[in-house]
Scaffold this active site. Sequence first.
Site, PDB file in Angstrom:
ATOM      1  N   GLU A   1       0.823  -1.223   0.000  1.00 40.39           N
ATOM      2  CA  GLU A   1       0.000   0.000   0.000  1.00 40.39           C
ATOM      3  C   GLU A   1       0.850   1.262   0.000  1.00 40.39           C
ATOM      4  O   GLU A   1       0.600   2.188   0.763  1.00 40.39           O
ATOM      5  CB  GLU A   1      -0.940  -0.017   1.208  1.00 40.39           C
ATOM      6  CG  GLU A   1      -1.915  -1.196   1.145  1.00 40.39           C
ATOM      7  CD  GLU A   1      -2.881  -1.227   2.307  1.00 40.39           C
ATOM      8  OE1 GLU A   1      -4.071  -1.476   2.063  1.00 40.39           O
ATOM      9  OE2 GLU A   1      -2.444  -1.002   3.437  1.00 40.39           O
TER      10      GLU A   1
HETATM   11  N1  IFG Z   1      -4.452  -4.147   4.321  1.00 44.25           N
HETATM   12  C1  IFG Z   1      -3.208  -3.653   4.945  1.00 44.25           C
HETATM   13  C2  IFG Z   1      -3.045  -3.941   6.433  1.00 44.25           C
HETATM   14  C3  IFG Z   1      -4.359  -3.881   7.194  1.00 44.25           C
HETATM   15  C4  IFG Z   1      -5.393  -4.768   6.506  1.00 44.25           C
HETATM   16  C5  IFG Z   1      -6.655  -4.876   7.343  1.00 44.25           C
HETATM   17  C6  IFG Z   1      -2.060  -5.613   4.013  1.00 44.25           C
HETATM   18  C7  IFG Z   1      -0.797  -6.211   3.447  1.00 44.25           C
HETATM   19  C8  IFG Z   1      -5.669  -4.223   5.131  1.00 44.25           C
HETATM   20  N2  IFG Z   1      -2.061  -4.273   4.238  1.00 44.25           N
HETATM   21  O1  IFG Z   1      -3.025  -6.321   4.259  1.00 44.25           O
HETATM   22  O2  IFG Z   1      -2.139  -3.002   7.000  1.00 44.25           O
HETATM   23  O3  IFG Z   1      -4.827  -2.561   7.301  1.00 44.25           O
HETATM   24  O4  IFG Z   1      -7.495  -5.914   6.886  1.00 44.25           O
END
Ligand code: IFG
Length: 483
Positions: A299
């Site tokens: 992200e």
């Molecule tokens: N995606 C984010 C996490 C977390 C997650 C919550 C990944 C690799 C959503 N990154 O999953 O930091 O916020 O479900």
Amino acid sequence: MQNIIPKPHTVMAAPGVFRSRPLTRIVVNSADPFVVGIARQLADALVPVAKQPLPVSDGPAREGDISLALTAHASVGSEGYLLTVTPTEILIRAFAPAGLFYGTQTLRQLLPPSIPGAEKGGWEVAAGSIHDVPRFAYRGAMLDVARHFIAPRDIKKYIDIIAAYKLNHLHLHLTDDQGWRIEIRSWDKLATHGGSTSVGGGAGGYYTQAEYRDLVEYAASRHVTIVPEIDMPGHTSAVLSSYPELNRDGIAPALYTGVQVGFSSLDADKEITYAFVEDVVREIAALTPGPYIHIGGDEAQATPTDDYVRFIERVQGIVNACDKQMMGWEEIGQARLDPSTVAQHWNGAQTRAVIKQALKLVLSPATFTYLDMKYDAATHLGQDWAGELDVKKAYDWEPTRLLDGIYEQDILGVEAPLWTETISTLDEIEYMAFPRLLGIAEIGWSQPDGQNWEEYSARLAAHGPRLRQMGVNFFAASQVDWK
Ligand code: IFG
């Protein structure tokens, strides 16, 4: 021998029963402290059944003993074992200590979780033999200790439970926007300032390096390898708030306590960024006997793509220079990666790029393994951006049918992450993780042929009393006819 989770490779019942004797001992034919430790852990685990810690002896074994021996052929691998029960002996053979450890976890499941009554009573195990080897080498769980800090004693309990189900990696998501949770001596404000709060603005916390070493050793004694994650270049608000000089404009933002993602980034153009990364990776590597350092990479919307690629490639060199393999979320597939690098699949955004580089993959599909997903609409904790995840759905998937172009040999293993934006106590962690994590442990260990929800859920039902005896606050989903 029919309720074991994960399901063993080969189980053969035999006539007869092993009955404990008053002088039953655990005999171990090695002075290796690791192996003796396995025998001692078995003795402790059997106290609710034997009503006393069975004596551990170096033998020779006599009738009525439990024997652990490193006498199996190399073909069982480092984690496989052979368990045989006859009316006169229980014998666990392996080629390496981890195999003995897993044989003892299976033996525990051949006994009831406890036998009522305070007296030193007898116990018995039906005769038979088990030959068992794992399907995947990497069978993991992840705890996000950054959104909400998780105390060392709670991590240790989580390790006890996941090890009992033959998981062998615990990935600790140590840093994120809301918190930096590991002491770094060369950049001490990361923990003291960056670790001082959490989601919602409550108290934070961090592991001193001594506490972290203790966790790593505890995990190793349960054959669990710790995988530390320092998430970068995104998810770095706690870093930027700790050191003004790491910010593009030289100004340190306030600590972030919300739940947004994708807005923070280290500055890939500043040399001090790489001095920071080198110092952190060096100190983390010194705390990591395991092969992997996870550098996150997810992200990174606030990092321009070519900056991101340059950053990931340079960090990979820093990690490899510390003789560690880099792990990262699948977005790292945009960069040129070393063959030793492991990519972690979670949402499919960059899996193609990873497959093209023929890297090993750890599969954490959010739709089947994200334990912060609600079981159903009634679940008061968790999120649902990847859909609801009930006990059946967390079990009923097959790694080689997840994404086309990914085959058995590309898969290092599976891992179930638990993100803690909405989770802050051990009870809540256990409620979300169990029983779904048992199904994922089975997917990591057992052969896929014959995978069947009805058959599995009948076995799972028998683990209710076992989880209760371990003091686990599991969600007794109505999908399972709990014993
Ligand atoms: N995606 C984010 C996490 C977390 C997650 C919550 C990944 C690799 C959503 N990154 O999953 O930091 O916020 O479900």
